[in-house]
Design a protein around this motif. Structure first.
Motif, PDB file in Angstrom:
ATOM      1  N   PRO A  27       0.874  -1.769  -0.337  1.00 33.44           N
ATOM      2  CA  PRO A  27      -0.442   0.031  -0.367  1.00 33.44           C
ATOM      3  C   PRO A  27       1.266   1.666  -0.110  1.00 33.44           C
ATOM      4  O   PRO A  27       2.177   1.057   0.906  1.00 33.44           O
ATOM      5  N   ILE A  28       0.070   2.404  -1.158  1.00 40.24           N
ATOM      6  CA  ILE A  28       0.913   3.143  -1.074  1.00 40.24           C
ATOM      7  C   ILE A  28       0.562   4.812  -0.850  1.00 40.24           C
ATOM      8  O   ILE A  28      -0.346   4.881  -1.449  1.00 40.24           O
ATOM      9  N   TYR A  29       1.038   5.631   0.585  1.00 42.55           N
ATOM     10  CA  TYR A  29       0.423   6.682   0.106  1.00 42.55           C
ATOM     11  C   TYR A  29       1.615   7.473   0.346  1.00 42.55           C
ATOM     12  O   TYR A  29       2.086   7.251   1.382  1.00 42.55           O
ATOM     13  N   ASN A  30       1.815   8.665  -0.151  1.00 43.08           N
ATOM     14  CA  ASN A  30       2.906   9.811  -0.260  1.00 43.08           C
ATOM     15  C   ASN A  30       3.867   9.168   0.437  1.00 43.08           C
ATOM     16  O   ASN A  30       4.503   9.611   1.461  1.00 43.08           O
ATOM     17  N   ALA A  31       4.566   8.327  -0.330  1.00 38.56           N
ATOM     18  CA  ALA A  31       5.615   7.498   0.037  1.00 38.56           C
ATOM     19  C   ALA A  31       7.085   7.938  -0.606  1.00 38.56           C
ATOM     20  O   ALA A  31       7.643   7.137  -0.862  1.00 38.56           O
ATOM     21  N   GLU A  32       7.214   9.739  -1.867  1.00 37.56           N
ATOM     22  CA  GLU A  32       8.243   9.567  -2.395  1.00 37.56           C
ATOM     23  C   GLU A  32      10.047   8.805  -1.635  1.00 37.56           C
ATOM     24  O   GLU A  32      10.411   8.889  -2.290  1.00 37.56           O
ATOM     25  N   LYS A  33       9.202   9.530  -0.227  1.00 36.06           N
ATOM     26  CA  LYS A  33      11.363   9.307   0.471  1.00 36.06           C
ATOM     27  C   LYS A  33      11.437   8.343   0.524  1.00 36.06           C
ATOM     28  O   LYS A  33      12.710   8.252   0.222  1.00 36.06           O
ATOM     29  N   TYR A  34      11.216   6.843   0.725  1.00 35.10           N
ATOM     30  CA  TYR A  34      11.144   6.057   1.057  1.00 35.10           C
ATOM     31  C   TYR A  34      11.069   4.687   0.107  1.00 35.10           C
ATOM     32  O   TYR A  34      11.333   3.852  -0.338  1.00 35.10           O
ATOM     33  N   LEU A  35      10.196   5.074  -0.985  1.00 37.77           N
ATOM     34  CA  LEU A  35       9.110   4.219  -2.126  1.00 37.77           C
ATOM     35  C   LEU A  35      10.679   3.304  -3.187  1.00 37.77           C
ATOM     36  O   LEU A  35      10.661   1.819  -3.054  1.00 37.77           O
ATOM     37  N   LYS A  36      11.567   3.966  -3.491  1.00 36.24           N
ATOM     38  CA  LYS A  36      12.494   3.589  -4.272  1.00 36.24           C
ATOM     39  C   LYS A  36      13.400   2.409  -3.391  1.00 36.24           C
ATOM     40  O   LYS A  36      13.526   1.319  -3.849  1.00 36.24           O
ATOM     41  N   ILE A  37      13.911   2.588  -2.370  1.00 31.28           N
ATOM     42  CA  ILE A  37      14.406   1.496  -1.318  1.00 31.28           C
ATOM     43  C   ILE A  37      13.356   0.328  -1.614  1.00 31.28           C
ATOM     44  O   ILE A  37      13.960  -0.623  -1.377  1.00 31.28           O
ATOM     45  N   CYS A  38      12.020   0.676  -0.809  1.00 26.76           N
ATOM     46  CA  CYS A  38      11.309  -0.340  -0.899  1.00 26.76           C
ATOM     47  C   CYS A  38      11.163  -1.272  -1.873  1.00 26.76           C
ATOM     48  O   CYS A  38      11.278  -2.464  -2.579  1.00 26.76           O
ATOM     49  N   LEU A  39      10.545  -0.550  -3.086  1.00 30.62           N
ATOM     50  CA  LEU A  39      11.041  -0.961  -4.272  1.00 30.62           C
ATOM     51  C   LEU A  39      12.055  -2.070  -5.027  1.00 30.62           C
ATOM     52  O   LEU A  39      11.883  -3.413  -5.109  1.00 30.62           O
ATOM     53  N   ASP A  40      13.485  -1.072  -4.367  1.00 27.07           N
ATOM     54  CA  ASP A  40      14.462  -2.362  -4.793  1.00 27.07           C
ATOM     55  C   ASP A  40      14.433  -3.650  -4.279  1.00 27.07           C
ATOM     56  O   ASP A  40      15.329  -4.759  -4.674  1.00 27.07           O
ATOM     57  N   SER A  41      14.210  -3.877  -2.908  1.00 25.72           N
ATOM     58  CA  SER A  41      14.420  -4.270  -2.192  1.00 25.72           C
ATOM     59  C   SER A  41      13.256  -5.770  -2.045  1.00 25.72           C
ATOM     60  O   SER A  41      13.567  -6.498  -2.098  1.00 25.72           O
TER      61      SER A  41
END
Length: 227
Positions: free
Chosen positions: A9-23
């Motif tokens: 689930p994603i809401y205004n998560a730009e700060k850490y989203l790439k780290i999450c998706l890369d993992s």
């Protein structure tokens, strides 16, 4: 059938989203689908998701109005095709080998739920510590039928668990509330029968620095409703 569906689930998560998706896209287990539910984000999250979806074939992006994390999880579950379900919040991330390890343990031990510990990460300095709420400090199989205390002994948080889809798809997360995990996890644990208990961190959880005792007290009526 896909081995594991990962629902984010994603809401205004730009700060850490790439780290999450890369993992997730770099997991050693390749037979996974990543269901990213954009819950009406107003920041650059949608743009980031578009970039990853264009690059990786196993990412499915669902855009929806802002209905909260429970509705986003329920929507992700409705389209998931995996044998097992993994929930990851957009500001957290996984060790790169953990889905392979947890899936292998589930299949080898014929269990419907595998759990592990949390690695809690605090603040920009990334100080971290391991959280094991269960009180069991070894790798073992827990028979919930014989050890009913485990239903409430194990944390009701959902991030540290890999769950068979037939267990979790029977339930819905309650909408428009906090502590939604608490409404479903004891039921899932009770119905799992046997659980593989991993005594190692399987989930990297970012703890907020602004949590206050007052905030928790204000949520107590909500917790009682969930219980």
């Amino acid at each position: 059938m896909t081995k594991v569906s990962v629902i984010v689930p994603i809401y205004n998560a730009e700060k850490y989203l790439k780290i999450c998706l890369d993992s997730l896209v770099n997991q050693t287990l390749k037979d996974i689908e990543i269901i990213a539910v954009n819950d009406g984000s107003k920041d650059k999250s949608a743009k980031i998701l578009e970039q990853y979806q264009n690059k990786y074939k196993n990412i499915k992006v669902i855009d929806t109005f802002n209905n909260g994390v429970s509705a986003a999880r329920n929507l992700g579950l409705s389209v998931a095709t995996g044998q097992f379900i993994k929930f990851v919040d957009a500001d957290d991330y996984l060790p790169l080998n953990i889905l392979e390890k947890m899936y292998k343990l589930a299949k080898e031990n014929n269990v419907k739920l595998v759990r592990g510990n949390y690695r809690s990460i605090i603040g920009p300095i990334k100080k971290n510590y391991i959280c094991n709420f269960s009180g069991i400090n070894e790798d073992t199989i827990v028979d919930v039928v014989k050890n009913k205390d485990y239903i409430v002994q194990e944390t009701a948080s959902i991030g540290n668990k890999l769950i068979s889809s037939d267990l979790v798809k029977k339930l819905n997360f309650p909408n428009h509330t906090k502590w939604e995990d608490l409404a479903v996890m004891p039921v899932i644990i009770a119905q799992a029968g046997k659980i593989y208990h991993m005594n190692e961190p399987v989930y990297n959880y970012r703890m907020g620095l602004n949590t206050k005792t007052k905030d928790f007290i204000l949520k107590i009526p909500n917790i009682l409703d969930i219980i």
